[in-house]
Design a protein around this motif. Structure first.
Motif, PDB file in Angstrom:
ATOM      1  N   GLY A  59       0.810  -1.221   0.000  1.00 23.07           N
ATOM      2  CA  GLY A  59       0.000   0.000   0.000  1.00 23.07           C
ATOM      3  C   GLY A  59       0.835   1.259   0.000  1.00 23.07           C
ATOM      4  O   GLY A  59       0.302   2.373  -0.039  1.00 23.07           O
ATOM      5  N   ALA A  60       2.160   1.110   0.135  1.00 22.61           N
ATOM      6  CA  ALA A  60       3.053   2.274   0.171  1.00 22.61           C
ATOM      7  C   ALA A  60       4.412   1.841  -0.352  1.00 22.61           C
ATOM      8  O   ALA A  60       4.641   0.653  -0.573  1.00 22.61           O
ATOM      9  N   ASP A  61       5.313   2.834  -0.541  1.00 24.38           N
ATOM     10  CA  ASP A  61       6.658   2.450  -0.993  1.00 24.38           C
ATOM     11  C   ASP A  61       7.517   2.002   0.179  1.00 24.38           C
ATOM     12  O   ASP A  61       8.429   1.217   0.019  1.00 24.38           O
ATOM     13  N   LEU A  62       7.217   2.554   1.356  1.00 23.43           N
ATOM     14  CA  LEU A  62       7.997   2.212   2.542  1.00 23.43           C
ATOM     15  C   LEU A  62       7.099   2.307   3.774  1.00 23.43           C
ATOM     16  O   LEU A  62       6.267   3.213   3.880  1.00 23.43           O
ATOM     17  N   VAL A  63       7.259   1.341   4.664  1.00 23.04           N
ATOM     18  CA  VAL A  63       6.530   1.394   5.931  1.00 23.04           C
ATOM     19  C   VAL A  63       7.545   1.272   7.060  1.00 23.04           C
ATOM     20  O   VAL A  63       8.392   0.385   7.041  1.00 23.04           O
ATOM     21  N   LEU A  64       7.474   2.200   8.008  1.00 18.56           N
ATOM     22  CA  LEU A  64       8.309   2.090   9.202  1.00 18.56           C
ATOM     23  C   LEU A  64       7.399   1.716  10.365  1.00 18.56           C
ATOM     24  O   LEU A  64       6.249   2.158  10.429  1.00 18.56           O
ATOM     25  N   GLU A  65       7.950   0.928  11.287  1.00 21.27           N
ATOM     26  CA  GLU A  65       7.093   0.370  12.329  1.00 21.27           C
ATOM     27  C   GLU A  65       7.872   0.312  13.643  1.00 21.27           C
ATOM     28  O   GLU A  65       9.022  -0.088  13.659  1.00 21.27           O
ATOM     29  N   ASN A  66       7.223   0.743  14.718  1.00 23.40           N
ATOM     30  CA  ASN A  66       7.866   0.650  16.040  1.00 23.40           C
ATOM     31  C   ASN A  66       6.784   0.557  17.111  1.00 23.40           C
ATOM     32  O   ASN A  66       5.612   0.831  16.841  1.00 23.40           O
ATOM     33  N   ASP A  74      14.488  11.930   8.172  1.00 20.96           N
ATOM     34  CA  ASP A  74      14.988  12.676   7.010  1.00 20.96           C
ATOM     35  C   ASP A  74      14.114  12.431   5.791  1.00 20.96           C
ATOM     36  O   ASP A  74      13.946  13.286   4.924  1.00 20.96           O
ATOM     37  N   LEU A  75      13.565  11.234   5.745  1.00 21.87           N
ATOM     38  CA  LEU A  75      12.791  10.841   4.565  1.00 21.87           C
ATOM     39  C   LEU A  75      11.502  11.643   4.413  1.00 21.87           C
ATOM     40  O   LEU A  75      10.930  11.716   3.341  1.00 21.87           O
ATOM     41  N   ASP A  76      11.082  12.251   5.551  1.00 25.08           N
ATOM     42  CA  ASP A  76       9.795  12.948   5.516  1.00 25.08           C
ATOM     43  C   ASP A  76       9.747  13.997   4.406  1.00 25.08           C
ATOM     44  O   ASP A  76       8.717  14.206   3.763  1.00 25.08           O
ATOM     45  N   SER A  77      10.902  14.652   4.204  1.00 22.20           N
ATOM     46  CA  SER A  77      10.915  15.739   3.196  1.00 22.20           C
ATOM     47  C   SER A  77      11.029  15.197   1.775  1.00 22.20           C
ATOM     48  O   SER A  77      10.680  15.875   0.819  1.00 22.20           O
ATOM     49  N   ILE A  78      11.527  13.996   1.651  1.00 18.69           N
ATOM     50  CA  ILE A  78      11.683  13.420   0.299  1.00 18.69           C
ATOM     51  C   ILE A  78      10.367  12.820  -0.192  1.00 18.69           C
ATOM     52  O   ILE A  78      10.063  12.829  -1.381  1.00 18.69           O
ATOM     53  N   ALA A  79       9.576  12.321   0.760  1.00 19.33           N
ATOM     54  CA  ALA A  79       8.326  11.647   0.380  1.00 19.33           C
ATOM     55  C   ALA A  79       7.363  12.617  -0.296  1.00 19.33           C
ATOM     56  O   ALA A  79       7.324  13.799   0.053  1.00 19.33           O
ATOM     57  N   PHE A 211       6.926   7.676  -2.428  1.00 18.23           N
ATOM     58  CA  PHE A 211       7.992   8.442  -3.075  1.00 18.23           C
ATOM     59  C   PHE A 211       7.696   8.619  -4.552  1.00 18.23           C
ATOM     60  O   PHE A 211       6.859   7.886  -5.116  1.00 18.23           O
ATOM     61  N   ALA A 212       8.421   9.569  -5.136  1.00 16.58           N
ATOM     62  CA  ALA A 212       8.268   9.773  -6.591  1.00 16.58           C
ATOM     63  C   ALA A 212       8.703   8.481  -7.300  1.00 16.58           C
ATOM     64  O   ALA A 212       9.568   7.757  -6.790  1.00 16.58           O
ATOM     65  N   PRO A 213       8.091   8.184  -8.455  1.00 16.26           N
ATOM     66  CA  PRO A 213       8.370   6.898  -9.128  1.00 16.26           C
ATOM     67  C   PRO A 213       9.851   6.664  -9.404  1.00 16.26           C
ATOM     68  O   PRO A 213      10.299   5.523  -9.408  1.00 16.26           O
ATOM     69  N   GLU A 214      10.604   7.764  -9.619  1.00 19.11           N
ATOM     70  CA  GLU A 214      12.018   7.572  -9.996  1.00 19.11           C
ATOM     71  C   GLU A 214      12.913   7.232  -8.794  1.00 19.11           C
ATOM     72  O   GLU A 214      14.079   6.882  -8.954  1.00 19.11           O
ATOM     73  N   VAL A 215      12.370   7.336  -7.585  1.00 19.72           N
ATOM     74  CA  VAL A 215      13.199   7.086  -6.392  1.00 19.72           C
ATOM     75  C   VAL A 215      13.410   5.588  -6.197  1.00 19.72           C
ATOM     76  O   VAL A 215      12.463   4.807  -6.213  1.00 19.72           O
ATOM     77  N   ASN A 216      14.695   5.223  -5.999  1.00 21.58           N
ATOM     78  CA  ASN A 216      14.990   3.831  -5.687  1.00 21.58           C
ATOM     79  C   ASN A 216      14.959   3.687  -4.163  1.00 21.58           C
ATOM     80  O   ASN A 216      15.863   4.137  -3.458  1.00 21.58           O
ATOM     81  N   VAL A 217      13.899   3.081  -3.673  1.00 27.79           N
ATOM     82  CA  VAL A 217      13.659   3.052  -2.224  1.00 27.79           C
ATOM     83  C   VAL A 217      14.761   2.287  -1.489  1.00 27.79           C
ATOM     84  O   VAL A 217      15.217   2.708  -0.425  1.00 27.79           O
ATOM     85  N   GLU A 218      15.176   1.177  -2.097  1.00 32.35           N
ATOM     86  CA  GLU A 218      16.202   0.356  -1.441  1.00 32.35           C
ATOM     87  C   GLU A 218      17.484   1.162  -1.200  1.00 32.35           C
ATOM     88  O   GLU A 218      18.077   1.107  -0.131  1.00 32.35           O
ATOM     89  N   LEU A 220      17.688   4.430  -1.210  1.00 26.37           N
ATOM     90  CA  LEU A 220      17.358   5.579  -0.375  1.00 26.37           C
ATOM     91  C   LEU A 220      17.454   5.245   1.115  1.00 26.37           C
ATOM     92  O   LEU A 220      17.971   6.029   1.913  1.00 26.37           O
ATOM     93  N   ILE A 221      16.970   4.048   1.501  1.00 23.53           N
ATOM     94  CA  ILE A 221      16.894   3.754   2.940  1.00 23.53           C
ATOM     95  C   ILE A 221      18.169   3.128   3.499  1.00 23.53           C
ATOM     96  O   ILE A 221      18.326   3.027   4.710  1.00 23.53           O
ATOM     97  N   GLU A 222      19.053   2.734   2.610  1.00 21.37           N
ATOM     98  CA  GLU A 222      20.256   2.011   3.045  1.00 21.37           C
ATOM     99  C   GLU A 222      21.010   2.726   4.184  1.00 21.37           C
ATOM    100  O   GLU A 222      21.349   2.106   5.192  1.00 21.37           O
ATOM    101  N   PRO A 223      21.236   4.065   4.066  1.00 19.18           N
ATOM    102  CA  PRO A 223      22.018   4.732   5.122  1.00 19.18           C
ATOM    103  C   PRO A 223      21.308   4.753   6.481  1.00 19.18           C
ATOM    104  O   PRO A 223      21.946   4.979   7.503  1.00 19.18           O
ATOM    105  N   TYR A 224      19.983   4.542   6.486  1.00 22.23           N
ATOM    106  CA  TYR A 224      19.241   4.689   7.750  1.00 22.23           C
ATOM    107  C   TYR A 224      19.060   3.371   8.497  1.00 22.23           C
ATOM    108  O   TYR A 224      18.630   3.354   9.637  1.00 22.23           O
TER     109      TYR A 224
END
Lengths: 841, 225
Positions: A59-66, A74-79, A211-218, A220-224
């Motif tokens: 349902g989304a490109d990325l889901v964070l869970e806690n 940081d991702l908030d501004s990119i989404a 995220f925008a279609p051109e963003v590679n999510v994998e 993008l999230i690697e550093p985090y």
């Protein structure tokens, strides 16, 4: 003409006259191949569908869970879009009926899902829900269960919401998840006001990103990832979800393929048995060919060619049938599927099915076909010339070896491990061996102990089981194994349900209140006692995380070698522990002893569930540093307990001694026992009404849910077992047709000797009755053994024999055999003997 | 010229712990073109001897030389090759392949030799035995006499040097039997084939050039000697 050409020509000539009979022989594999192709095609299409609908799964490109609010990222501004959710298990009440139920509350904010949608009835409900206000979407299953209409109210915690629609589909949701944890969506803005966000609640905070279609999510999230791991934030991407879902369905598809493979093997036993009869009929022709100068190899090839051709035809028929069966599979598996499944021809599955079919039918047909090589030409002059015993033929053993290797390799392909493949192959060999042993044992006993005083029709019917070419043993094996599969399923399912039902006996608790805040304990106790119910346990629960074991923290543990590394899960889970200085009835000490904590400065010795310790690598004396709400607490493993998690009780992986955790923030669980379902419903509704934050589990609900889930699972397994039963029926029909003329001749002889058609008919019916009885009883015996082994070694249940169910299965299978036999023999009895003699000559 | 030479042939079978001798020290030879009948009571070893002469079974001792081939030195497939090239068979119970038509049955021996005109020759042979209008019939659609005629046509199909016949008229009525006898002897003469026949029928045996008598596994008399 070259040799190969001539062999084909001879095979074709012989085939022209035998094609109907040969097809009958290989028809036994049609159902098995159909099952295999259907499952493989379905699996292939499912993989494609999971691939194409991967974004809708999450349902989304990325889901964070806690389990605590996820701060700014940081991702908030990119989404390009975000949504957030907090979800938790809680009771909801339906004021209209006064009923209540434990559900999964999802408090949602934002336009989630970004891919796919919440499918609701009415369709406009989703839009209404997003507009805000105290509105809720309720899982359709729940609405039906409690007769809730759109416009009715649902009470979540302290707030009442208007139900604006029934939730039919949500990303990743299946029929099974809806059964286990039905969902109620509410707007997140009201989550706090419900009063359910409190200490002890098992909260899950989710952040959804688009995220925008051109963003590679994998990338993008690697550093985090490292940071998220230390903060216990789990991330889920489309790729991860796709892989995980694909893997679990590949596992399911492989498991079902194994079930289909069993049906195919049953069919192969039928093929071997029928080809054996065919070969016996062909021996005189083989001897003539040998006399005419055809080499044993060429003679063998003439018949092998025909078997290959028929195996191909049978496999193709199976592949076509399987492709058609595939169209009903989405209905069969519907409850388990998180995506819309498209159906269509999978050429790889068809190819796989045809290849497998040809290979196994040839391998199994080779066993009897080997005899052809040994036919001496002298047989033309003296039919009994030389023994055709294959026991000493090394090639026969080689073929048996090849069959074993094939089964092993096939199961390895599906199971992925040699150990599992060997286990499955051993199971197959064991099951067949056991049925063969039981079948021959029973038949030997009948022959050995059959009293001459029995009435003639009974003796004749029993003697008919020994008729040459009667295929009695192979019928017992095929029908028996089909019966065994179905009955084992029934027995285990009933035993599971009985086990849960019978938990509700004597003084065993059957109702559990949890999420009770410390301030509520006294009031809840009073409320429960006012209902006339006993307080059987009142248990405090403290949550904590594990920081270090023997001084090794999470990152250090990750760097250790496989041999010494403890399970990563130890560092990731939130432990819910209690404290007491004694054991309860569901526990027993297996190593060490419980140590009390008397004075400040004493070591804190905890007790760990032995099974959990084994799985994670915890050892006696290990030093464990827990983080209790920010406060470090050093403990040592002082004992291991065996915990029976099947009891309705509070069971804990880690048990602390008293005088350590009393001052820590905690919540409580109260356990009681109700006498009737009505009393259970009344007390549940009253408690939920007065204490909306408290969740209730009662045994009745567990039984209902379990029954529902088992019903869904067993439907799938029964559907697959049906293939085995159908194969058994085909083998039976094939065997009846093969022996039809022999039966005719016997009937005529009996009538010539003065037997009335009633007597002949009785003998035939009794023969089918005995055959059906032998097969079904052998299968039931096998299933009793299987159930006993599962009960003792897997479920750890006391054994309970399901004689009632066994009787029903016995009657059904025997009745079916008698019916098929009667249909096959009908018409033969009334024909004039001369006409039959001419037609068989 | 000798086409079959049987030299000190014995055949024994193991029956439990006992050794059963069914043929004991048999010696005879047959010249090309000769016809020979083996006669004797049931159990005297006639059929066993025929089987050994035709290479259908192994000798326990001694030697069988057939059309220049020492049979005991050949393996089963080599003996099959010899049968394919040199031998024709006629059986008491016809032994036609039930799944082949009359024409196909006759074609088989020629096809085995790789003969191109198998169909043409088979048609001619079936015409010779009077079955030109039964070519596409299966054995089950033919009478006993017709089946034996197909069997004869098949026996001559590969132009055998030796024709072995096991009670060729044993399953037929008298009239049909006589017709089959004529056919066998006529074709035998036309094709100049050596004929070795096992029979109970002494009248039939009398029509051959030579008769050998068997009793208790021994050759007790030979009209040639």
């Amino acid at each position: 003409m070259n040799k190969a050409g001539w062999i084909f020509k001879m095979a074709f000539r012989d085939f022209k006259q035998n094609k109907a009979k040969l097809f009958l022989f290989v028809s036994s594999i049609v159902i098995g191949i159909a099952a295999l192709v259907a499952i493989s095609s379905f699996g292939d299409n499912l993989v494609k569908d999971i691939d194409s609908q991967a974004k809708e799964l999450l349902g989304a490109d990325l889901v964070l869970e806690n389990n605590k609010p996820i701060g700014d990222q940081d991702l908030d501004s990119i989404a390009i879009d975000r949504a957030s959710e907090v979800n938790f298990a809680s009771m909801v009440a339906f004021p209209k009926s006064g009923e209540s139920r434990l559900v999964q509350v999802r408090a949602l904010e934002g336009a989630f899902p970004f891919y796919g949608k919440l499918v609701t009835a009415p369709e406009s409900a989703d839009e209404l829900f997003r507009k805000g206000g105290k509105v809720a979407l309720v899982e359709e299953l729940l609405m039906n269960q409690y007769s809730i209409q759109v416009g009715d109210e649902v009470k979540v915690g302290d707030l009442i919401f208007e139900v604006v629609g029934a939730l039919q589909e949500a990303p990743g949701q299946t029929g099974i998840t809806a059964t286990v944890a039905p969902v109620v969506y509410i707007p997140k803005s009201f989550a706090e006001e419900t009063g359910l966000i409190q200490y002890g609640s098992r909260l899950e905070y989710m952040e959804y990103y688009k995220f925008a279609p051109e963003v590679n999510v994998e990338t993008l999230i690697e550093p985090y990832k490292e940071l998220w791991e230390t903060e216990h934030i789990d991330e889920d991407t489309v790729e991860e979800r796709k892989d995980r879902t694909g893997r679990s369905f590949a596992n399911m598809s492989d498991f079902l393929s194994l079930v289909a493979f069993v049906a195919l093997l049953l069919g192969c036993v039928g093929v071997a048995s029928a080809v054996n009869v065919f070969v016996k009929e062909k021996l005189p022709s083989v001897a003539v060919l040998r006399c005419l100068g055809v080499s044993s190899r060429d003679t063998f090839l003439i018949y092998l060619t025909q078997i290959v051709a028929m195996g191909m035809l049978g496999s193709l028929a199976g592949a076509i049938l399987g492709t058609l069966v595939q169209y009903v599979l989405p209905q069969v598996f519907g409850e388990f599927l998180p995506v819309e499944v498209t159906v269509g021809i999978s050429w790889s599955a068809v190819g796989f099915g045809v290849l497998t079919g040809v290979l196994v039918s040839v391998l199994f047909a080779l066993l009897p076909l080997m005899k052809i090589r040994k036919v001496p030409p002298m047989m033309t002059l003296r039919p009994s010339s030389d023994s055709l015993s294959l026991a000493q033929d090394p090639m026969r053993w080689a073929v048996l070896g090849l069959i074993a290797v094939f089964v092993l390799i096939f199961s390895w392909v599906l199971l992925g491990g040699w150990k599992e493949a060997a286990g499955f192959s051993a199971f197959v060999a064991g099951a067949f061996g056991m049925l063969w042993f039981v079948g021959t044992g029973i038949m030997w006993s009948i022959r050995r102990f059959l009293p001459l005083t029995l009435r003639y029709p009974i003796r004749q019917a029993l003697a008919n089981l020994y008729r040459p070419n009667n295929q009695t043993i192979s019928l017992i094996a095929t029908i028996g194994l089909g019966t065994a599969m179905i009955s084992t399923l029934f027995f285990v399912q009933n035993q599971l349900l009985d086990q849960v039902r019978f938990a509700d006996k004597e003084d065993q608790p059957n109702m559990l209140f949890f999420d009770i805040q410390t301030s509520q304990v006294t009031e809840v106790r009073k409320a429960v006692e006012n209902e006339g119910l006993p307080i059987m346990q009142e248990v405090p629960i403290v949550t904590m995380r594990l920081e270090e074991i023997n001084g090794v923290d999470k990152s250090e543990n990750d760097d250790l070698s496989d041999e010494v590394r403890k399970s990563r899960g130890l560092y990731n889970r939130e432990f819910r522990v209690t404290y007491r200085d004694s054991l309860i009835s569901s526990e027993s000490l297996v190593e060490g002893q419980l140590h009390t904590y008397q004075n400040d400065g004493d070591s804190i010795l905890v007790s760990v569930d032995q099974g959990y310790a084994d799985r994670t690598g915890i050892e006696m004396g290990d030093k464990i540093l827990f983080n209790v709400q920010g406060r470090p607490l050093t403990t040592y493993v002082g004992s291991f307990r065996e915990v029976n998690f099947q009891k309705v009780s509070t069971n804990f992986l880690v048990l602390f001694p008293e005088n350590v955790l009393e001052k820590a923030p905690k919540f409580h669980v109260i356990i009681t026992k109700t006498e009737t379902d009505q009393q259970a419903a009344d007390v549940q509704n009253r408690i939920v009404k007065d204490f909306p934050n408290i969740s209730v589990i009662n045994l009745g609900m567990i039984v209902d849910t379990l029954e529902d889930i088992l019903g869904k699972i067993s439907f799938v397994i029964q559907f697959m077992a049906l293939f085995s039963i159908l194969t058994g029926v085909l083998v039976l029909v094939s065997s009846l047709i093969i022996s039809k003329y022999q039966r005719m001749r016997e009937s005529i002889l009996l009538r010539t000797l003065g037997a009335g058609s009633g007597t002949v008919s009785l003998i035939n019916t009794l023969e089918y009755f005995f055959l059906g009885s032998l097969a079904s009883l052998s299968g039931i015996l096998l299933s009793f053994i299987a159930t006993a082994m599962l009960s003792v070694f897997v479920f750890d249940f006391p054994l309970k024999w399901a004689f009632g169910h066994a009787a029903i299965i016995y009657l059904a299978i025997t009745g079916l055999t008698v019916l098929l036999g009667w249909l096959n023999g009908r018409g033969v009895l009334n024909k004039p003997p001369m006409r039959i003699l001419r037609s068989t000559s | 010229m000798t086409v079959l030479k049987v030299d000190k042939v014995s055949k024994t079978y193991q029956s439990g712990s006992r050794q059963l001798t069914v043929l004991d020290d048999i010696n005879f030879s047959v010249a090309a073109g000769q016809s020979l009948a083996i006669v004797g009571p049931s159990g005297s070893g006639k059929t066993t001897l025929l089987g050994l002469c035709a290479g259908l079974d192994h000798v326990s001792a001694g030697s069988v030389q057939l059309a220049g081939h020492k049979l005991e030195s050949l393996n089963e497939d080599q003996r099959a090759e010899v049968r394919s090239q040199e031998i024709g068979f006629i059986f008491q119970n016809f032994q036609l392949l039930p799944t082949l038509t009359a024409l196909e049955n006759v074609m088989v021996p020629m096809e085995l030799k790789g003969q191109k005109d198998a169909m043409k020759v088979a048609r001619e042979l079936l015409a010779k035995v009077g079955l030109e209008d039964r070519l596409t019939h299966y054995p089950s659609q033919l009478s006993g006499g017709e089946q034996q005629r197909v069997s004869i046509a098949r026996a001559f199909a590969n132009k055998p040097k030796i024709l072995f016949a096991d009670e060729p008229t044993g399953n037929l009525d008298t009239d049909t039997g006589e017709m089959i006898e004529r056919l066998i002897f006529d074709l035998n003469r036309q094709e100049n084939t050596t004929l070795i026949m096992v029979t109970h029928d002494l009248e039939l045996a009398a029509k051959t050039d030579r008769i050998v008598h068997m009793r208790g596994g021994k050759l007790v008399s030979d009209s040639n000697e």
